[in-house]
Design an enzyme around this catalytic site. Structure first.
Site: not given
Ligand SMILES: [Zn+2]
Ligand SMILES: [Zn+2]
Length: 345
Positions: A21, A45, A48, A108, A148, A156, A159, A161, A163, A276
């Site tokens: 990665r 991007c 997008c 974006h 993040n 990185s 836009h 988002h 994960q 969590h």
């Molecule tokens: Zn917690």
């Molecule tokens: Zn974008």
């Protein structure tokens, strides 16, 4: 290429090693670039609508929330299953699991805090669907959902988002919370997180937002200056358990909280936000209380709280600020996003 999980015998936790990665695309903005005006659509991007990703796949012309399998997964069904056996007491195993990306909106140039209420609700409903699907898989022991945000936490792509990591192990912090909740339950017969909510309401100084079904607060025990928890009042093991009315109130409280965080310095505040949730195979016994934690790494604009000796070396945090003062700062700022304020004058 090295792609496997390695057991850390001293910390008693798995480390995911995924050297493949390291060459993933970097679209982060450089320092000082953060306030540069972004465009609603960015041809370069990979998130997008209509754009090609590194996998060769093309994003659909999506209009709402868009979910796809991460092109650079740290855990995956395609992770190598035959591994070189380590020497001595060391252990490894395949990094199986599923990693996905969730785009909040085709736009974006906005942050999560700027979304409309119904977009928030539809995002949370999508996360419920994702949780149900991923948690039902036999190889999945936990579903970690996180955003993040900002160059300060190594994002990185600007836009908006989040994960999803559906893993074959339970993350260490979740394990610690599970153990703490179980010990509290055995000792008192009560839910630990419900007792935390009660203590926060009794004190009252650190509450940021409050509705019948959900609330947000800077916890008494905050480790970061602007650390904030958002939670439904009722106990659920995961986001999947919330009824539509609760989900809507959680959306309201989360949105208000994120707006306050961005209004603090009138900038898109960097943070790590994490949901969590209980381990997927744990009994749904009311001990673990699903909640959202927001960890902003900044002390002041442009000034990071660096993790150093005590945090990285020792594992305990030193917080150089008063959670009561930081909560008061967040209570003082407007609940209307600075980009949506009526022009002054
Ligand atoms: Zn917690
Ligand atoms: Zn974008």
């Amino acid at each position: 290429m090295l792609w496997e999980e390695r057991w850390h015998p001293l910390r008693r936790e798995w480390v995911v090693v995924s050297s493949h990665r390291n060459d993933r695309p970097w679209q982060g903005e450089t320092i000082g670039d953060a306030r540069r005006a972004l465009r609603a659509y960015e041809p370069g991007c990979y998130l997008c609508p209509g754009n090609r990703r590194v996998s060769g796949e093309t994003n659909p012309a999506y209009a709402g929330v868009f979910v796809f399998d991460n092109d650079h997964p740290c855990v995956s069904p395609s992770a190598p299953s035959v591994l070189e056996p380590p020497v001595g007491i060391y252990q490894n195993r395949p990094a199986t699991g599923i990693a996905r990306v969730v785009c909040f909106t085709p736009r974006h140039d906005v942050t999560l805090a700027e979304l409309e209420h119904d977009q928030f609700v539809s995002l949370l409903a999508t996360l419920q669907d994702q949780y149900r699907e991923l948690a039902s898989r036999p190889e999945v022991d936990h579903v970690l959902m996180f955003e993040n945000k900002g160059e300060a936490v190594g994002v990185s792509n600007p836009h908006p988002h989040c994960q999803i990591y559906a893993t074959n192990f339970v993350f260490k912090t979740i394990e610690t919370e599970v153990d703490a909740s179980a010990a509290h339950w055995d000792k008192t017969g009560r839910s630990l997180f419900q007792d935390i909510i009660s203590a926060e309401e009794q004190d009252g100084r650190r509450i940021l937002s409050r509705r019948d079904g959900a609330l947000a607060f800077v916890p008494y025990f905050a480790r970061y200056p602007y650390e904030t928890y958002v939670a439904p009042r009722a106990t659920h093991a995961s986001i999947a358990g919330l009824e539509p009315a609760e989900l809507s109130e959680l959306a309201t409280v989360l949105q208000e909280t994120l707006i306050r965080l961005e209004n603090l310095w009138r900038m898109p505040l960097p943070y790590v936000m994490v949901l969590h949730q209980a381990p997927t195979k744990a009994a749904n016994d009311g001990r673990f209380h699903f909640h959202i934690e927001i960890h902003p790494p900044l002390r002041k604009p442009g000034l990071l709280k660096y993790l150093a000796g005590p945090e990285i070396g020792g594992g305990n945090f030193l917080n150089d600020t008063s959670p009561e003062e930081k909560a008061a700062e967040l209570q003082t700022v407007s609940g209307v996003h600075y980009k949506h304020e009526a022009p002054r004058g």
